[in-house]
Write an enzyme that holds these catalytic residues in place. Structure first.
Site, short mmCIF file in Angstrom:
data_model
loop_
_atom_site.label_atom_id
_atom_site.label_comp_id
_atom_site.label_asym_id
_atom_site.label_seq_id
_atom_site.Cartn_x
_atom_site.Cartn_y
_atom_site.Cartn_z
N GLY A 198 11.33 -76.86 94.72
CA GLY A 198 10.47 -76.13 95.73
C GLY A 198 8.56 -76.98 94.29
O GLY A 198 8.61 -77.92 94.20
N ASP A 250 15.38 -76.24 105.65
CA ASP A 250 16.01 -75.94 103.84
C ASP A 250 15.34 -76.44 102.98
O ASP A 250 15.03 -78.23 102.94
CB ASP A 250 17.08 -75.84 103.83
N LEU A 251 14.11 -76.35 102.36
CA LEU A 251 13.41 -77.07 101.62
C LEU A 251 13.90 -77.75 100.37
O LEU A 251 14.98 -77.36 100.14
CB LEU A 251 12.42 -75.61 100.09
N ASP A 252 13.45 -78.44 100.67
CA ASP A 252 13.98 -80.03 99.80
C ASP A 252 15.72 -79.98 99.58
O ASP A 252 16.21 -80.22 98.47
CB ASP A 252 13.34 -79.30 97.82
N GLU A 253 16.13 -80.15 100.39
CA GLU A 253 17.81 -79.78 100.83
C GLU A 253 18.68 -80.71 101.70
O GLU A 253 19.37 -81.15 102.15
CB GLU A 253 18.20 -78.43 101.34
#
Length: 290
Positions: free
Chosen positions: A207, A232-235
């Site tokens: 994030g 999926d944020l930063d995944e």
């Protein structure tokens, strides 16, 4: 020199795949220049997080058949083994669009490497939600598109971005410190061809403001992670990572300055490997034939 191609494939692991691929190329006058393979084997530990897939990258020369003829004939082999495969012309630079916000170190690094002949790219456009780098784009003779993004116009802005990406025929989209979260819809449209640089060693400090998070925890290593963009944020699947040492004396500003070099190098390596067709997706992981 004979035309050269790169064949990437993945399929359920079974005996005879290498023999079948090499035999296919031999029968068509192909000369293998480079080959690498990997089996994500579940047999040794059935409970392990393995997919049971076989992966292969082959670089080869072939004079007898055209690119289209090779693709057509590969289809039967792919069906026989249940392959997910792709064939690329090795000398064709990858059409690319770069996205950036107000931090320009990664953008500048990629442009310099590209113009220096270190990245096999064809950079078609730069898209930004700020005007800061229009002069940098002009100095490299790359079209610059300023598309402001707000909560109210996000859908319209993303449509304009995607229209540019499609109009340029982009095979790769690089988020070179583009500090906007892409919608799920755009993430799906760009699946497998959009690379982001995140300024932390994921999965730590996801994030916003990861250097602030790292400083608050007193970390002794800061890092950067290049990964494919997903909803999926930063995944997304990780392509490359690296770290730099830190200590108690470093301020947030010092950590941020240190991190810029790491971010640029990590992103450049990820872009290079992707543009040379060395990265294969394996579920939420990657297989990279360096």
């Amino acid at each position: 020199m004979s035309p050269t191609y790169i064949l990437n494939l993945s399929c359920p692991d079974r005996p005879g795949i290498v023999h079948a691929v090499s035999g296919f190329l031999f029968e068509r006058g192909g000369n293998i220049l480079e080959a690498a393979q990997f089996s994500d084997d579940k047999r040794d530990d059935p409970a392990a997080d393995a997919t049971g897939l076989f992966f292969m990258r082959v670089s080869f020369g072939c004079e007898k058949l055209s690119f289209e003829a090779l693709k057509e004939q590969l289809a039967a082999l792919g069906t026989q083994f249940g392959m997910r495969w792709s064939l690329h012309q090795a000398t064709q630079p990858m059409r690319t669009v770069l996205l950036v916000s107000k931090e320009g170190h990664c953008l500048n690094d990629l442009l310099f490497r590209w113009k220096s002949g270190l990245l096999p790219l064809d950079i078609r456009a730069i898209v930004s939600n700020h005007r800061d780098f229009y002069q940098l784009a002009a100095s490299y003779n790359v079209p610059f598109h300023h598309i402001p993004v707000t909560a109210a116009n996000k859908a319209e802005a993303e449509k304009r971005q995607y229209d540019i990406i499609e109009a340029e025929g982009a095979e790769l989209v690089v988020l070179a410190r583009y500090m906007q979260i892409l919608s799920d819809d755009l993430c799906r449209k760009l699946a497998g061809r959009a690379i982001n640089i995140h300024h932390s060693f994921l999965p730590s400090f996801k994030g916003a403001k990861p250097y602030y998070q790292a400083h608050a925890r007193g970390v002794k290593l800061i890092g950067a992670t290049a990964h494919y963009v997903t909803a999926d944020l930063d995944e997304g699947p990780i392509i490359e990572q690296d770290v730099a040492r830190a200590d108690h004396s470093k301020t947030v500003e010092a950590l941020t300055a240190m991190g810029r070099d790491t971010e640029s190098q990590v992103l450049a390596r990820a872009v290079l490997w992707h543009s040379e067709h060395r990265v294969l997706l394996n579920g939420h992981k990657t297989v990279i034939f360096k």
